[in-house]
Design a protein around this motif. Structure first.
Motif, mmCIF file in Angstrom:
data_model
loop_
_atom_site.group_PDB
_atom_site.id
_atom_site.type_symbol
_atom_site.label_atom_id
_atom_site.label_comp_id
_atom_site.label_asym_id
_atom_site.label_seq_id
_atom_site.Cartn_x
_atom_site.Cartn_y
_atom_site.Cartn_z
ATOM 1 N N GLU A 12 0.579 -0.992 -0.024
ATOM 2 C CA GLU A 12 -0.114 -0.080 -0.410
ATOM 3 C C GLU A 12 0.847 1.787 -0.056
ATOM 4 O OE1 GLU A 12 -2.964 2.491 2.198
ATOM 5 O OE2 GLU A 12 -3.628 -0.372 2.640
ATOM 6 N N GLU A 13 1.930 0.914 0.957
ATOM 7 C CA GLU A 13 2.510 2.513 0.437
ATOM 8 C C GLU A 13 3.645 2.344 -1.001
ATOM 9 O OE1 GLU A 13 5.732 2.162 4.141
ATOM 10 O OE2 GLU A 13 3.807 1.661 5.427
ATOM 11 N N ARG A 14 3.678 1.542 -1.148
ATOM 12 C CA ARG A 14 4.376 1.849 -2.032
ATOM 13 C C ARG A 14 3.556 2.249 -3.909
ATOM 14 N NH1 ARG A 14 6.589 -3.393 -1.745
ATOM 15 N NH2 ARG A 14 5.072 -4.198 -2.430
ATOM 16 N N ARG A 15 1.927 1.720 -3.999
ATOM 17 C CA ARG A 15 1.186 2.325 -4.410
ATOM 18 C C ARG A 15 0.356 3.576 -4.199
ATOM 19 N NH1 ARG A 15 -3.026 -0.308 -2.629
ATOM 20 N NH2 ARG A 15 -2.346 -2.479 -2.666
ATOM 21 N N GLN A 46 -7.443 13.629 -1.448
ATOM 22 C CA GLN A 46 -6.941 12.776 -0.827
ATOM 23 C C GLN A 46 -7.253 12.041 0.339
ATOM 24 O OE1 GLN A 46 -4.677 11.187 -2.846
ATOM 25 N NE2 GLN A 46 -3.848 10.039 -1.012
ATOM 26 N N PHE A 47 -7.022 12.898 1.383
ATOM 27 C CA PHE A 47 -7.257 13.125 2.919
ATOM 28 C C PHE A 47 -8.812 12.129 2.915
ATOM 29 C CE2 PHE A 47 -9.890 15.070 6.810
ATOM 30 C CZ PHE A 47 -8.473 14.138 7.520
ATOM 31 N N LEU A 48 -9.349 12.665 2.297
ATOM 32 C CA LEU A 48 -11.057 12.266 2.226
ATOM 33 C C LEU A 48 -10.643 10.570 2.091
ATOM 34 C CD1 LEU A 48 -13.365 14.661 1.690
ATOM 35 C CD2 LEU A 48 -13.348 14.211 3.951
ATOM 36 N N VAL A 53 -10.665 4.560 3.637
ATOM 37 C CA VAL A 53 -9.943 3.540 3.387
ATOM 38 C C VAL A 53 -9.857 2.685 4.838
ATOM 39 C CG1 VAL A 53 -7.943 2.414 3.003
ATOM 40 C CG2 VAL A 53 -8.618 3.859 1.125
ATOM 41 N N GLU A 54 -8.963 4.037 5.769
ATOM 42 C CA GLU A 54 -9.150 3.252 7.239
ATOM 43 C C GLU A 54 -10.806 2.860 8.348
ATOM 44 O OE1 GLU A 54 -6.103 3.411 8.997
ATOM 45 O OE2 GLU A 54 -5.369 3.083 7.462
#
Length: 104
Positions: A12-15, A46-48, A53-54
């Motif tokens: 996920e970090e890479r994506r 991006q934040f939303l 996702v969280e």
């Protein structure tokens, strides 16, 4: 964190890094340290997305658990409120009695 979760987080970090690189506009000499500028709206969007996702990862309690948690919270709050009230009442009366004894 087990191995599978770590791998998932790394993917996920890479994506996210790849998607972030596509969204940023490179402006030489801009104030940001690395020269990248992201608009406020893009950052908000991006934040939303990240919030959504969280929230999808959250293990939400079912109705029965929620009733149990609420009951425990209400009972604990009531007991602590009563305790603080009684301690406050005792201390205020003892201080007032001490002041009356000193003044005569």
């Amino acid at each position: 964190m087990n191995r599978e979760m770590r791998r998932m987080a790394e993917r996920e970090e890479r994506r996210n890094k790849q998607q972030g690189d596509r969204r940023r506009t490179q402006i030489p000499g801009s104030p940001g340290g690395d020269g990248s500028v992201t608009g406020r709206w893009a950052r908000l969007v991006q934040f939303l997305r990240e919030v959504r996702v969280e929230l999808s990862r959250v293990n939400w309690p079912n109705r029965r658990q929620m009733i149990a948690f609420t009951t425990v919270t209400v009972i604990t709050t009531s007991v602590l409120t009563g305790y603080v009230f009684l301690v406050d009442l005792a201390l205020s009366r003892s201080v007032l009695a001490g002041i009356r004894a000193l003044t005569g």
